[in-house]
Structure formats: structure tokens, C-alpha cells
Design an enzyme around this catalytic site. Structure first.
Site, PDB file in Angstrom:
ATOM      1  N   THR A  93     -31.595  15.162  -5.984  1.00  0.00           N
ATOM      2  CA  THR A  93     -30.880  16.438  -5.852  1.00  0.00           C
ATOM      3  C   THR A  93     -30.662  17.101  -7.199  1.00  0.00           C
ATOM      4  OG1 THR A  93     -28.732  15.401  -6.126  1.00  0.00           O
ATOM      5  CG2 THR A  93     -29.588  15.519  -3.883  1.00  0.00           C
ATOM      6  N   ASP A 145       3.441   2.032  -4.507  1.00  0.00           N
ATOM      7  CA  ASP A 145       2.516   2.858  -5.286  1.00  0.00           C
ATOM      8  C   ASP A 145       2.336   2.144  -6.620  1.00  0.00           C
ATOM      9  OD1 ASP A 145       1.262   4.640  -6.959  1.00  0.00           O
ATOM     10  OD2 ASP A 145       2.532   6.348  -6.444  1.00  0.00           O
ATOM     11  N   VAL A 146       1.145   1.603  -6.864  1.00  0.00           N
ATOM     12  CA  VAL A 146       0.941   0.760  -8.054  1.00  0.00           C
ATOM     13  C   VAL A 146       1.056   1.540  -9.356  1.00  0.00           C
ATOM     14  CG1 VAL A 146      -0.474  -0.987  -6.881  1.00  0.00           C
ATOM     15  CG2 VAL A 146      -1.582   0.984  -7.987  1.00  0.00           C
ATOM     16  N   ASP A 166       0.855  -1.191   0.000  1.00  0.00           N
ATOM     17  CA  ASP A 166       0.000   0.000   0.000  1.00  0.00           C
ATOM     18  C   ASP A 166       0.888   1.237   0.000  1.00  0.00           C
ATOM     19  OD1 ASP A 166      -2.091   2.053   0.938  1.00  0.00           O
ATOM     20  OD2 ASP A 166      -3.277   0.230   1.012  1.00  0.00           O
ATOM     21  N   TYR A 172     -14.094   7.198 -12.913  1.00  0.00           N
ATOM     22  CA  TYR A 172     -14.088   5.926 -12.190  1.00  0.00           C
ATOM     23  C   TYR A 172     -14.829   4.835 -12.954  1.00  0.00           C
ATOM     24  CZ  TYR A 172     -14.801   2.600  -8.363  1.00  0.00           C
ATOM     25  OH  TYR A 172     -14.813   1.476  -7.589  1.00  0.00           O
ATOM     26  N   LYS A 174     -13.171   1.209 -14.269  1.00  0.00           N
ATOM     27  CA  LYS A 174     -13.543  -0.125 -13.792  1.00  0.00           C
ATOM     28  C   LYS A 174     -14.050  -1.013 -14.930  1.00  0.00           C
ATOM     29  CE  LYS A 174     -12.179   0.287  -9.616  1.00  0.00           C
ATOM     30  NZ  LYS A 174     -11.164  -0.586  -9.025  1.00  0.00           N
TER      31      LYS A 174
HETATM   32  N1  LIG Z   1     -16.029   0.190  -1.117  1.00  0.00           N
HETATM   33  C1  LIG Z   1     -16.855  -0.021  -2.138  1.00  0.00           C
HETATM   34  O1  LIG Z   1     -18.075   0.121  -2.010  1.00  0.00           O
HETATM   35  C2  LIG Z   1     -16.309  -0.475  -3.480  1.00  0.00           C
HETATM   36  C3  LIG Z   1     -17.226  -0.865  -4.464  1.00  0.00           C
HETATM   37  C4  LIG Z   1     -16.751  -1.296  -5.695  1.00  0.00           C
HETATM   38  C5  LIG Z   1     -15.393  -1.376  -5.930  1.00  0.00           C
HETATM   39  N2  LIG Z   1     -14.518  -0.972  -4.970  1.00  0.00           N
HETATM   40  C6  LIG Z   1     -13.089  -1.089  -5.272  1.00  0.00           C
HETATM   41  O2  LIG Z   1     -12.466  -1.863  -4.265  1.00  0.00           O
HETATM   42  C7  LIG Z   1     -11.100  -1.460  -4.110  1.00  0.00           C
HETATM   43  C8  LIG Z   1     -10.850  -1.106  -2.672  1.00  0.00           C
HETATM   44  O3  LIG Z   1     -11.725  -0.060  -2.315  1.00  0.00           O
HETATM   45  P1  LIG Z   1     -12.002   0.386  -0.802  1.00  0.00           P
HETATM   46  O4  LIG Z   1     -13.413   0.824  -0.758  1.00  0.00           O
HETATM   47  O5  LIG Z   1     -11.511  -0.627   0.145  1.00  0.00           O
HETATM   48  O6  LIG Z   1     -11.099   1.700  -0.764  1.00  0.00           O
HETATM   49  P2  LIG Z   1     -10.250   2.323   0.448  1.00  0.00           P
HETATM   50  O7  LIG Z   1     -10.047   3.760   0.048  1.00  0.00           O
HETATM   51  O8  LIG Z   1     -10.870   2.015   1.762  1.00  0.00           O
HETATM   52  O9  LIG Z   1      -8.874   1.541   0.338  1.00  0.00           O
HETATM   53  C9  LIG Z   1      -8.074   1.645  -0.809  1.00  0.00           C
HETATM   54  C10 LIG Z   1      -6.633   1.356  -0.417  1.00  0.00           C
HETATM   55  O10 LIG Z   1      -5.839   1.530  -1.597  1.00  0.00           O
HETATM   56  C11 LIG Z   1      -4.689   2.280  -1.252  1.00  0.00           C
HETATM   57  N3  LIG Z   1      -4.166   2.994  -2.418  1.00  0.00           N
HETATM   58  C12 LIG Z   1      -4.649   4.111  -3.006  1.00  0.00           C
HETATM   59  N4  LIG Z   1      -3.862   4.484  -4.023  1.00  0.00           N
HETATM   60  C13 LIG Z   1      -2.845   3.561  -4.084  1.00  0.00           C
HETATM   61  C14 LIG Z   1      -1.713   3.404  -4.928  1.00  0.00           C
HETATM   62  N5  LIG Z   1      -1.427   4.294  -5.877  1.00  0.00           N
HETATM   63  N6  LIG Z   1      -0.906   2.337  -4.721  1.00  0.00           N
HETATM   64  C15 LIG Z   1      -1.166   1.446  -3.722  1.00  0.00           C
HETATM   65  N7  LIG Z   1      -2.206   1.566  -2.875  1.00  0.00           N
HETATM   66  C16 LIG Z   1      -3.043   2.610  -3.067  1.00  0.00           C
HETATM   67  C17 LIG Z   1      -5.160   3.237  -0.166  1.00  0.00           C
HETATM   68  O11 LIG Z   1      -4.069   3.757   0.611  1.00  0.00           O
HETATM   69  C18 LIG Z   1      -6.093   2.348   0.629  1.00  0.00           C
HETATM   70  O12 LIG Z   1      -5.431   1.641   1.650  1.00  0.00           O
HETATM   71  C19 LIG Z   1     -10.910  -0.290  -5.081  1.00  0.00           C
HETATM   72  O13 LIG Z   1     -10.335  -0.750  -6.285  1.00  0.00           O
HETATM   73  C20 LIG Z   1     -12.314   0.210  -5.310  1.00  0.00           C
HETATM   74  O14 LIG Z   1     -12.466   0.884  -6.530  1.00  0.00           O
HETATM   75  C21 LIG Z   1     -14.941  -0.523  -3.748  1.00  0.00           C
END
Ligand SMILES: NC(=O)c1ccc[n+]([C@@H]2O[C@H](COP(=O)([O-])OP(=O)(O)OC[C@H]3O[C@@H](n4cnc5c(N)ncnc54)[C@H](O)[C@@H]3O)[C@@H](O)[C@H]2O)c1
Length: 264
Positions: free
Chosen positions: A209, A64-65, A43, A158, A162
Site C-alpha cells: 500500500t 489503571d496501570v 483491568d 508502540y 516494547k
Molecule cells: N495481540 C497481539 O498480537 C500482541 C502481540 C504482541 C504483544 N501484545 C501485547 O500483549 C498485551 C495484551 O494485548 P492484547 O492483544 O490482549 O490486547 P487487548 O486490547 O485485547 O487487551 C488489553 C487489555 O488491557 C486493558 N488495558 C488497557 N489499558 C489499560 C490500563 N491503563 N490499565 C489496565 N488495563 C488496561 C484493556 O482494557 C484490555 O482488557 C499488550 O501488552 C500488547 O501490547 C499483543
């Protein structure tokens, strides 16, 4: 006799989970560890990654990906410290601060989101495929997409990113099947990743809204068939399915884990 429980046993397997410091990535890391895998949690939030790793007796690293050189080094580091690489989960992603109406999206917002959500997935898939092919034992790649790939709502940045991840997954599944590397996409629906209890669903949708993006999401959450927000561990369980022998013949799919979101 072999037991069905053996099919989900990941003992001896090594997984790398990106974005594992919190939220869904932490749930996925925990679930993989519960199934027996050794997990490298990466992360940009190193403290958070370390906290996840400590909890599951795994390892942690900064990554950092969107940095392709660092990604190559990270997959090599996983191999050198944990001995192999069997499972890659491309979970790292950004959304909240990069969504919104198209006229409010700056070039920087667009590039930043795509550099993490799309470039990052590509870099990690390429680096992991190289390691897995050389290793010669097959592997599993799980790309975290979203229901937003099919039903837009967060915004052009976004939602487009995806959808790209979902189609990249299919292309890679086709290509990598020859190496016994299964590539699948997980599509989470609304999953609560913030502090505190999730807000109630299953009520009347809030009054419109006038912002079609936000209104669409709010309406779907209010009417979610399962009646509650998802939990990161529910996503983790689906990843264990995709990472384990339970899904030996499954590749190239887009698996919604969404409480019925896509029925709406
Ligand atoms: N939470 C939801 O409802 C939801 C729904 C659909 C998809 N997603 C997807 O699930 C995944 C995780 O989402 P989440 O809700 O847990 O988000 P989150 O923000 O809680 O966690 C994301 C994590 O990714 C890390 N991150 C951000 N940029 C980064 C980078 N450049 N390199 C490495 N790490 C990085 C952040 O530090 C964080 O720890 C994401 O791909 C998101 O798009 C989430």
C-alpha cells in the site's frame, strides 16, 4: 518421587495479571489458574475482569496501570485479599489506536501509550518487587513485550515502548536476582484477540500500500512459518513456564512466542 508435573504446579501461589479482562491477559489468567494459582485479574474494564475471574474462581479489581498511586494500592490489595503475591504479569498494554506514521502521532497519543505500556510496567514492577522482597520467598515478574520490540511495524510509539519493556526486564532481572525474583519478558507474535475466527495466513502477502509500517506487518503475517495466528492460551502456556519451577534458573530473557515471526 517427584513428578515432572509437580514442576508446573502453582498451587498455593498468588498471581496478579494486569489487563486481564480480555485477549492475551484472559488467556494468561486462565493458564495460571489451570496450573493451580489464585489469580487477581485487574483491568480498566472491570466487567471484563470480573468475567475472567468468575471463569477461573479468581478475584477481580479495577486498575489503571498508569496511575502510580492506584498501582501501589492494587498490589497491597492483592496481598490483603489473597494473602500473598508470588507472580506479577504486566500484560496491560495499548496499541491499535496509537500506532501509525510518525507525522500522525500527536503528543497525547505518545504520552498515553507510554503511560500505559512503559510507566505502567515500571509502577507495577516497583510495587510488586517491594511486596515480594518483604515477603521473602522470591517471586516471578513477567513483562509482556512484543516481537515489535525487535522488528518494527506498528509505529514509533508502540515499537519503542516494547523495546523499553524488554530492556527494563533485563535491568530488573540483574537487580532482583539477589532476592530470588526472576524477571522475564514474553514477546507475543500475532495473537488473535478479536471476536470470530482469525483470518487465514500462509498466503501471498497483500499488494503493498506504500505504508511501510502496515505493509511490513501484513507481509510477515501472511508468511508466518507456523501458518496461523496465535491463540491467547499459547501465550498463557509460556507464562506458566516462566511462573513455575520449570524456569527456576531462567531470568532476564526475552521469550518470543511468535509462530516463527522472528525467523523472517
Ligand atoms: N495481540 C497481539 O498480537 C500482541 C502481540 C504482541 C504483544 N501484545 C501485547 O500483549 C498485551 C495484551 O494485548 P492484547 O492483544 O490482549 O490486547 P487487548 O486490547 O485485547 O487487551 C488489553 C487489555 O488491557 C486493558 N488495558 C488497557 N489499558 C489499560 C490500563 N491503563 N490499565 C489496565 N488495563 C488496561 C484493556 O482494557 C484490555 O482488557 C499488550 O501488552 C500488547 O501490547 C499483543
Amino acid at each position: 518421587m517427584q513428578q515432572a508435573a509437580d514442576w508446573i504446579d502453582l498451587t498455593g501461589k498468588v498471581a496478579h495479571v494486569t489487563g486481564g479482562a480480555k485477549g492475551i491477559g484472559r488467556g494468561i489468567s486462565r493458564a495460571l489458574a489451570m496450573a493451580g494459582a489464585k489469580v487477581m485479574v485487574s483491568d480498566v474494564n472491570l466487567d471484563g475482569a470480573k468475567a475472567t475471574a468468575e471463569d477461573i474462581d479468581g478475584a477481580a479489581m479495577f486498575l489503571d496501570v498508569s496511575d502510580r498511586v492506584a498501582v501501589d494500592e492494587a498490589m497491597a490489595h492483592t496481598l490483603s485479599t489473597l494473602g500473598r503475591l508470588d507472580i506479577l504479569v504486566n500484560n496491560a498494554g495499548v496499541y491499535q489506536e496509537f500506532g501509525g506514521p510518525v507525522r500522525d502521532i500527536t503528543d497525547d497519543m505518545w504520552r498515553t501509550l507510554w503511560s500505559v505500556n512503559v510507566d505502567g510496567v515500571f509502577y507495577c514492577c516497583r510495587a510488586a518487587a517491594d511486596v515480594m522482597i518483604k515477603q521473602g520467598n522470591g517471586g516471578r515478574i513477567i513483562n509482556v513485550s512484543s516481537t515489535q520490540a525487535v522488528t518494527p511495524g506498528v509505529g514509533v510509539t508502540y515499537d519503542g515502548s516494547k523495546a523499553a519493556v524488554a530492556q527494563m526486564t533485563k535491568a530488573l532481572a540483574l537487580e532482583l536476582a539477589a532476592y530470588n525474583i526472576n524477571v522475564n519478558a514474553l514477546a507475543p507474535g500475532p495473537t488473535w484477540v478479536n471476536e470470530g475466527a482469525p483470518p487465514a495466513t500462509n498466503g501471498a502477502p497483500p499488494p503493498p500500500t506504500g505504508n511501510p509500517l502496515g505493509d511490513t506487518v501484513a507481509d510477515r503475517i501472511a508468511r508466518l512459518p507456523k501458518g496461523h495466528w496465535g491463540d491467547p492460551m499459547e501465550q498463557g502456556k509460556a507464562v506458566v513456564f516462566l511462573a513455575s519451577s520449570m524456569s527456576d534458573f531462567v531470568t532476564g530473557i526475552y521469550l518470543p512466542v511468535d509462530g516463527g515471526w522472528l525467523t523472517l
